[in-house]
Motif scaffolding. Structure first.
Motif, PDB file in Angstrom:
ATOM      1  N   LEU A  33      36.693  40.909  35.991  1.00 44.50           N
ATOM      2  CA  LEU A  33      37.417  39.896  35.223  1.00 44.50           C
ATOM      3  C   LEU A  33      38.848  40.393  35.185  1.00 44.50           C
ATOM      4  O   LEU A  33      39.153  41.399  34.546  1.00 44.50           O
ATOM      5  N   GLN A  34      39.742  39.720  35.909  1.00 46.50           N
ATOM      6  CA  GLN A  34      41.061  40.306  36.115  1.00 46.50           C
ATOM      7  C   GLN A  34      42.187  39.311  35.893  1.00 46.50           C
ATOM      8  O   GLN A  34      42.017  38.107  36.016  1.00 46.50           O
ATOM      9  N   LEU A  35      43.323  39.861  35.545  1.00 43.69           N
ATOM     10  CA  LEU A  35      44.584  39.141  35.394  1.00 43.69           C
ATOM     11  C   LEU A  35      44.448  37.925  34.501  1.00 43.69           C
ATOM     12  O   LEU A  35      44.164  38.064  33.331  1.00 43.69           O
ATOM     13  N   LEU A  85      37.231  35.432  37.030  1.00 42.63           N
ATOM     14  CA  LEU A  85      35.967  36.154  37.041  1.00 42.63           C
ATOM     15  C   LEU A  85      35.422  36.154  38.459  1.00 42.63           C
ATOM     16  O   LEU A  85      35.267  35.101  39.072  1.00 42.63           O
ATOM     17  N   ILE A  86      35.175  37.339  38.990  1.00 37.15           N
ATOM     18  CA  ILE A  86      34.467  37.479  40.263  1.00 37.15           C
ATOM     19  C   ILE A  86      33.065  37.931  39.893  1.00 37.15           C
ATOM     20  O   ILE A  86      32.872  39.041  39.402  1.00 37.15           O
ATOM     21  N   THR A  87      32.086  37.046  40.063  1.00 33.79           N
ATOM     22  CA  THR A  87      30.738  37.282  39.567  1.00 33.79           C
ATOM     23  C   THR A  87      30.006  38.320  40.411  1.00 33.79           C
ATOM     24  O   THR A  87      30.475  38.728  41.477  1.00 33.79           O
ATOM     25  N   PHE A  88      28.808  38.721  39.937  1.00 33.64           N
ATOM     26  CA  PHE A  88      27.969  39.649  40.691  1.00 33.64           C
ATOM     27  C   PHE A  88      27.636  39.079  42.065  1.00 33.64           C
ATOM     28  O   PHE A  88      27.399  39.814  43.006  1.00 33.64           O
ATOM     29  N   VAL A 121      35.787  45.618  34.336  1.00 31.65           N
ATOM     30  CA  VAL A 121      34.882  45.903  35.449  1.00 31.65           C
ATOM     31  C   VAL A 121      33.497  46.102  34.867  1.00 31.65           C
ATOM     32  O   VAL A 121      33.321  46.882  33.929  1.00 31.65           O
ATOM     33  N   MET A 122      32.509  45.389  35.409  1.00 35.69           N
ATOM     34  CA  MET A 122      31.128  45.503  34.946  1.00 35.69           C
ATOM     35  C   MET A 122      30.250  45.919  36.112  1.00 35.69           C
ATOM     36  O   MET A 122      30.172  45.216  37.112  1.00 35.69           O
TER      37      MET A 122
END
Length: 201
Positions: free
Chosen positions: A44-46, A50-53, A199-200
């Motif tokens: 999850l940036q900026l 969200l860039i998912t799994f 970051v996850m």
């Protein structure tokens, strides 16, 4: 943290274009987080994206709290866990959204009892100095009969600081989840000492 740089320590900087590449064999985003190949990771940036799994890109320019991750799993025959990660954005002066805080929560369910541990992380940065606060929102695991049924310490959220890469880190050992949060440093993205985000893994 007192050390400021653009790349995380597991990445190297290309001075020709100021791009950060993860050091092999690691992969990911060199300004936010590098992971092992095959690890499930979400960013999850900026502003924020969200860039998912699964690798999907979703824009979430929302001024409210929203769910980023939710999954359940069986740990042992009689223990089921439910993990949730929420984020809340703030609107900067230049009209961009940045993650303001992150809420990490785990519920543990047995045949007879439910316990929950939830912690909210908030951060700020001024002139490159990062400061974090943690707030325990719920801790019913230690107040229930769950403690007689299982070792609940591995089901609670452990918190640590990464002073080099300027993250607050939450880890839940039993489900293998690590959440790393770095706040924005100013209203102007160009002035960011390091890329803000979550970051996850």
């Amino acid at each position: 943290g007192k050390r400021h740089h653009q790349c995380v320590t597991t990445a190297k900087c290309k001075t020709s274009n100021f791009h950060c590449d993860c050091k092999p064999p690691l992969v990911g985003k060199g300004k936010l987080g590098c992971v092992r190949p095959g690890d499930a990771v979400a960013f999850l940036q900026l502003d924020p994206t969200l860039i998912t799994f699964g690798g999907e890109h979703l824009n979430v320019p929302l001024p409210c709290r929203y769910k980023v991750v939710h999954y359940t799993m069986m740990i042992e025959n009689h223990i089921r866990t439910s993990v949730e990660v929420y984020a809340e954005n703030r609107l900067s002066k230049d009209g961009e959204y940045y993650v303001k805080n992150v809420l990490v929560s785990i519920s543990v369910m047995t045949a007879n009892e439910v316990g929950k541990h939830s912690i909210q992380f908030e951060g700020s940065a001024t002139d490159g100095d990062y400061n974090f606060t943690t707030t325990v929102l719920e801790d019913s695991m230690t107040q229930s009969s769950l403690q007689t049924e299982l070792d609940f310490t591995k089901y609670t959220i452990g918190v640590s600081m990464d002073y080099i890469d300027n993250f607050i880190v939450a880890r839940i050992e039993s489900v293998g989840l690590t959440v790393r949060f770095r706040p924005s440093t100013s209203a102007n993205e160009d002035a960011q000492r390091m890329t803000p985000g979550v970051v996850m893994v």
